[in-house]
Design an enzyme around this catalytic site. Structure first.
Site, PDB file in Angstrom:
ATOM      1  N   ASP B 134     -37.499  30.756  37.788  1.00 10.12           N
ATOM      2  CA  ASP B 134     -37.413  29.701  36.789  1.00 10.12           C
ATOM      3  C   ASP B 134     -35.985  29.636  36.257  1.00 10.12           C
ATOM      4  O   ASP B 134     -35.437  30.648  35.817  1.00 10.12           O
ATOM      5  CB  ASP B 134     -38.396  29.993  35.648  1.00 10.12           C
ATOM      6  CG  ASP B 134     -38.666  28.773  34.797  1.00 10.12           C
ATOM      7  OD1 ASP B 134     -38.434  27.642  35.277  1.00 10.12           O
ATOM      8  OD2 ASP B 134     -39.103  28.941  33.649  1.00 10.12           O
ATOM      9  N   HIS B 141     -31.891  21.354  26.429  1.00 11.55           N
ATOM     10  CA  HIS B 141     -32.917  22.353  26.115  1.00 11.55           C
ATOM     11  C   HIS B 141     -32.285  23.688  25.725  1.00 11.55           C
ATOM     12  O   HIS B 141     -32.673  24.301  24.730  1.00 11.55           O
ATOM     13  CB  HIS B 141     -33.843  22.550  27.315  1.00 11.55           C
ATOM     14  CG  HIS B 141     -34.787  23.706  27.159  1.00 11.55           C
ATOM     15  ND1 HIS B 141     -35.831  23.699  26.256  1.00 11.55           N
ATOM     16  CD2 HIS B 141     -34.832  24.924  27.772  1.00 11.55           C
ATOM     17  CE1 HIS B 141     -36.489  24.846  26.333  1.00 11.55           C
ATOM     18  NE2 HIS B 141     -35.898  25.606  27.243  1.00 11.55           N
ATOM     19  N   GLU B 207     -43.858  23.640  28.753  1.00 12.22           N
ATOM     20  CA  GLU B 207     -42.483  23.292  29.101  1.00 12.22           C
ATOM     21  C   GLU B 207     -42.542  22.293  30.247  1.00 12.22           C
ATOM     22  O   GLU B 207     -43.137  22.579  31.292  1.00 12.22           O
ATOM     23  CB  GLU B 207     -41.662  24.527  29.491  1.00 12.22           C
ATOM     24  CG  GLU B 207     -41.384  25.438  28.307  1.00 12.22           C
ATOM     25  CD  GLU B 207     -40.279  26.468  28.566  1.00 12.22           C
ATOM     26  OE1 GLU B 207     -40.057  26.812  29.739  1.00 12.22           O
ATOM     27  OE2 GLU B 207     -39.642  26.902  27.589  1.00 12.22           O
ATOM     28  N   GLU B 209     -41.246  20.776  33.298  1.00 10.82           N
ATOM     29  CA  GLU B 209     -40.289  21.177  34.328  1.00 10.82           C
ATOM     30  C   GLU B 209     -40.630  20.489  35.641  1.00 10.82           C
ATOM     31  O   GLU B 209     -41.697  19.907  35.814  1.00 10.82           O
ATOM     32  CB  GLU B 209     -40.325  22.703  34.548  1.00 10.82           C
ATOM     33  CG  GLU B 209     -40.120  23.502  33.277  1.00 10.82           C
ATOM     34  CD  GLU B 209     -39.732  24.954  33.530  1.00 10.82           C
ATOM     35  OE1 GLU B 209     -39.483  25.323  34.697  1.00 10.82           O
ATOM     36  OE2 GLU B 209     -39.671  25.717  32.550  1.00 10.82           O
ATOM     37  N   ASP B 241     -44.598  25.019  32.589  1.00 14.18           N
ATOM     38  CA  ASP B 241     -44.332  26.448  32.405  1.00 14.18           C
ATOM     39  C   ASP B 241     -44.824  26.856  31.010  1.00 14.18           C
ATOM     40  O   ASP B 241     -44.045  26.984  30.069  1.00 14.18           O
ATOM     41  CB  ASP B 241     -42.828  26.677  32.562  1.00 14.18           C
ATOM     42  CG  ASP B 241     -42.445  28.135  32.411  1.00 14.18           C
ATOM     43  OD1 ASP B 241     -43.253  28.992  32.789  1.00 14.18           O
ATOM     44  OD2 ASP B 241     -41.338  28.405  31.911  1.00 14.18           O
ATOM     45  N   ARG B 245     -44.566  31.191  22.393  1.00 11.41           N
ATOM     46  CA  ARG B 245     -43.279  31.319  21.700  1.00 11.41           C
ATOM     47  C   ARG B 245     -43.188  32.543  20.814  1.00 11.41           C
ATOM     48  O   ARG B 245     -42.124  33.151  20.683  1.00 11.41           O
ATOM     49  CB  ARG B 245     -43.017  30.069  20.852  1.00 11.41           C
ATOM     50  CG  ARG B 245     -42.944  28.790  21.641  1.00 11.41           C
ATOM     51  CD  ARG B 245     -41.782  28.805  22.606  1.00 11.41           C
ATOM     52  NE  ARG B 245     -41.727  27.565  23.386  1.00 11.41           N
ATOM     53  CZ  ARG B 245     -40.995  27.423  24.484  1.00 11.41           C
ATOM     54  NH1 ARG B 245     -40.256  28.429  24.939  1.00 11.41           N
ATOM     55  NH2 ARG B 245     -41.007  26.290  25.139  1.00 11.41           N
ATOM     56  N   GLN B 248     -42.839  35.554  23.017  1.00 14.43           N
ATOM     57  CA  GLN B 248     -41.493  35.518  23.609  1.00 14.43           C
ATOM     58  C   GLN B 248     -40.435  36.029  22.633  1.00 14.43           C
ATOM     59  O   GLN B 248     -39.561  36.816  23.009  1.00 14.43           O
ATOM     60  CB  GLN B 248     -41.169  34.076  24.006  1.00 14.43           C
ATOM     61  CG  GLN B 248     -39.847  33.896  24.742  1.00 14.43           C
ATOM     62  CD  GLN B 248     -39.630  32.448  25.225  1.00 14.43           C
ATOM     63  OE1 GLN B 248     -40.509  31.605  25.086  1.00 14.43           O
ATOM     64  NE2 GLN B 248     -38.471  32.184  25.778  1.00 14.43           N
ATOM     65  N   LYS B 261     -44.707  34.227  29.443  1.00 13.31           N
ATOM     66  CA  LYS B 261     -44.695  33.243  30.526  1.00 13.31           C
ATOM     67  C   LYS B 261     -45.698  33.562  31.628  1.00 13.31           C
ATOM     68  O   LYS B 261     -46.028  32.681  32.417  1.00 13.31           O
ATOM     69  CB  LYS B 261     -43.298  33.224  31.173  1.00 13.31           C
ATOM     70  CG  LYS B 261     -42.168  32.874  30.227  1.00 13.31           C
ATOM     71  CD  LYS B 261     -42.087  31.388  29.986  1.00 13.31           C
ATOM     72  CE  LYS B 261     -40.792  31.043  29.273  1.00 13.31           C
ATOM     73  NZ  LYS B 261     -40.592  29.596  29.165  1.00 13.31           N
ATOM     74  N   THR B 265     -48.780  29.300  34.994  1.00  9.30           N
ATOM     75  CA  THR B 265     -47.821  28.225  35.264  1.00  9.30           C
ATOM     76  C   THR B 265     -48.584  27.202  36.101  1.00  9.30           C
ATOM     77  O   THR B 265     -49.132  27.554  37.144  1.00  9.30           O
ATOM     78  CB  THR B 265     -46.604  28.751  36.048  1.00  9.30           C
ATOM     79  OG1 THR B 265     -46.021  29.837  35.329  1.00  9.30           O
ATOM     80  CG2 THR B 265     -45.572  27.658  36.265  1.00  9.30           C
ATOM     81  N   GLU B 372     -39.213  22.222  20.661  1.00  8.17           N
ATOM     82  CA  GLU B 372     -38.123  21.296  20.337  1.00  8.17           C
ATOM     83  C   GLU B 372     -38.635  20.024  19.665  1.00  8.17           C
ATOM     84  O   GLU B 372     -38.033  19.535  18.712  1.00  8.17           O
ATOM     85  CB  GLU B 372     -37.364  20.928  21.614  1.00  8.17           C
ATOM     86  CG  GLU B 372     -36.673  22.087  22.288  1.00  8.17           C
ATOM     87  CD  GLU B 372     -36.308  21.765  23.734  1.00  8.17           C
ATOM     88  OE1 GLU B 372     -37.150  22.029  24.628  1.00  8.17           O
ATOM     89  OE2 GLU B 372     -35.212  21.238  23.973  1.00  8.17           O
TER      90      GLU B 372
END
Lengths: 424, 424
Positions: B134, B141, B207, B209, B241, B245, B248, B261, B265, B372
């Site tokens: 990844d 971002h 996420e 992607e 993904d 948070r 993480q 993560k 996925t 975000e």
């Protein structure tokens, strides 16, 4: 005691007391002779017992379902069978190699077919490794590296004593012992430079690690508890987690090591089973703070396994020992690593490899990497032939060995070695 | 222009102009009907063209060596054949589906066998993914997340503009669109707490992607140059993904994201080929500083692909769009990612997946994650049904879609969706 671990047991194949592969060990691997397809085998002294031959002779009858080894290029199918089958096969192999048992001993024809001199075989990767995870579970290593990369005040991050820090590694570049390793290229940046440059790694390093293989995996969304974790683990190998320190330093913030690690990881080809290691289990370091519930329990967590790293320069016939360490120094255990890895719901599959991270002990001669042994190049090591090393040079072969010492025998891992070729 | 990309081309299977799978697209997937083994297929309108049926009918004769699709449970074997074979198969499929070509159109019996309504099939993972990497290649971002995690002054790390930052991900937990995802558990620590606690993730995120698949790989020690990189890439999918948070934040220093993560996925099941995307190629953002030589060249690097994320609460029949972004915002290109990944000597294998990292654009409504979009929960999003979201709730289905807009047709990706189940 499990009879397969009996120190008094002897095989009709002679095995000296300081040999890695006595009848108490019986590690599994995948080997190939000149003309043959890959076969599963068990190491016994200087021979390999060909498990396909044994299976085809009907000597595993009643163990597991269908063929365990025939037409399989890896051990994954066997690993997926689970602990009861692993135990049954180990018992059967132990009986067949027992000096007191005539079945194989007195069957000259079968012996000729089933016992292959190890000197003449090529060892392949023992399993297909779906995913490879690397931990960072030696407190001494994390403290040493943290001190060098971030200063003494930030050496051990606040999370380190609470969870086994780990990251996902690259499985495609895991190679068996003996595979040459090309010095990687990448970006590096000098502290006083404005911009990075591209070229061969200048600070090439080894990391002394051990890895374990998941036997039976777990489904996505269903973690493995501490009480069950040991039953999911098949066995262990030696791991050299080659590292490009200068590339690592420039790339690793914020998402961790990438090119610095993905050019090669070498493993020893014989998987020593957890059953063979059982007599060498011990408590492991006291954990303070006490681990959260999901990482607690499971009894003695560690294993007493002596480890050694030697460097053999191209110009030398002799390997020079540069590190003596022990697996028992690991702060986080393999069961804690597996429980943590899956507590998110992450699934594992038979053959997944989880490695320990560099195994450094408390004394400077027990540090498991050149970065630590030479303290970032400030204290070069004397090899004994007049040469010194800060990091690994082209033409150097790095050789790692390990064994647990029993009473009159040892359970050894053979070796993982790799020679560094110059960058292209 | 390659005739397979001709905007005027039409299939005898009717496909509306706003449909994702016209004859200009022809994406590959692995599908299963109720009773059958997995087959490779190509999506055309609301049908799947069964490639095993086509192959067994002799219509791929002379393309590649031996069977490309028969008795294969994934596309890996096809991917390994290389670009000439991909092109030949695409041309043949395009001809067979062409409104002007009677071969399949007028063969009622073959059509019945070869064209399966998509509504009745289950889509599986299209390839066996050996390794998943990844990246973190959207400047917007990286700047947004860096600002939140490390403050505006340290938002973009010094290495970011010099190399495509990436990390190794977990391949075992990659699941096809539609697979429910269980909310992960793990350790989190509040800023003002002395110690972490264990429990379900409270800041669950997506996420947005895209991922690409390596077609032909490279050998260990032999990097892929920028000039060759495009030829090694087979095609692309949408990737969610999933990210925890709060987990993480506590775990990711110093070795990067791990449990945050690895619980899942999700990918869209149809691989859109680079050949289908070729008409949508464009220059990509200007890179300043100019990339080092090994990351330079290769022509237009980017693709104009519209992307959208919607959230559908359990209580709602309607998905609410929360993000509109575009693949063209990516700073680092897929060829740069592949060249960088292998420059160390790291090998890749057919089916390896490399994902972009979150694709955020310049405007707040183009940010590719809830982190975000809600700016760390400080600006809740209105879903339009009276509900608001800071992060993802149990029962929410996250749906990502994407397409490149042609003249009178679109090359679409279908969707990747996943519903969040409560933690156990």
């Amino acid at each position: 005691m499990n009879p397969t671990n009996d120190p008094k047991k002897r095989s009709f194949i002679e095995v000296p007391a300081d040999h890695d592969f006595p009848i108490q060990n019986l590690p599994y691997g995948i080997f190939r002779t000149n003309d043959n397809a890959p076969h599963a085998g068990v190491a016994i002294g200087d021979f390999v017992l060909d498990l396909v031959v044994i299976e085809e002779a009907g000597l595993f009858e009643g163990v597991g379902k269908g063929f365990l080894f025939r037409n399989k290029e890896t051990l994954n199918h066997f690993l997926a069978q689970g602990k009861a089958v692993w135990t049954a096969v180990r018992s059967r192999v132990s009986e067949l190699l027992d000096a007191e048992n005539p079945t194989l001993r007195d069957n000259e024809e079968l012996r000729q077919l089933a016992l292959v001199p190890r000197a003449g075989v090529e060892m392949l990767l023992p399993v297909h490794i779906g995913d490879y995870t690397d931990f960072y579970s030696s407190r001494e290593h994390a403290t040493n590296v943290g001190t060098m990369f971030r200063g003494a005040d930030n050496a051990l991050m606040p999370n380190w004593t609470w969870l086994p820090v780990g990251y996902h590694g690259r499985s495609s570049s895991i190679v068996p012992s003996g595979t040459p390793v090309r010095r990687p290229k990448g970006q590096t940046k000098a502290d006083d430079a404005d911009s990075p440059t591209f070229g061969p790694c200048r600070l090439l390093d080894f990391e002394l690690e051990m890895g374990f293989f998941v036997g039976t995996g777990n489904k996505l969304g269903t973690p493995i508890d501490m009480e069950d974790a040991a039953d999911h683990i098949f066995g262990m190998v030696l791991v050299n987690d080659w590292s490009a320190r200068d590339i690592q330093k420039w790339e690793y913030v914020p998402l961790g090591p990438f090119l610095a690690k993905n050019f090669a990881t070498s493993i020893s080809p014989w998987i020593v089973t957890m059953e063979a290691l059982e007599p060498f289990r011990q408590a492991g370091p006291k954990q303070d703070p006490p681990p959260l519930d999901y990482l607690a329990g499971g009894g003695d967590r560690s294993f007493d396994i002596n480890l050694e790293v030697a460097i053999q320069p191209d110009t030398s016939e002799t390997p020079y020992v540069v590190c003596r360490s022990n697996f028992k120094y690991m702060y986080w255990s393999i069961t804690q690593q597996l429980a943590h890895h899956t507590v998110s719901g992450c699934n594992t599959r038979p053959g997944d490899m989880l490695a320990s991270g560099t195994i450094s002990g408390p004394t400077p001669d027990s540090y498991g990497s050149m970065l630590e042994l030479s303290w970032r190049g400030t204290k070069p090591l004397q090899l004994g032939n007049g040469e010194e090393r800060k990091f690994i040079k082209d033409g150097d072969t790095v050789i790692m060995t390990g064994h647990a010492q029993g009473d009159g025998f040892r359970v050894g891992f053979g070796e993982v070695s790799g020679k560094i070729l110059p960058a292209d």
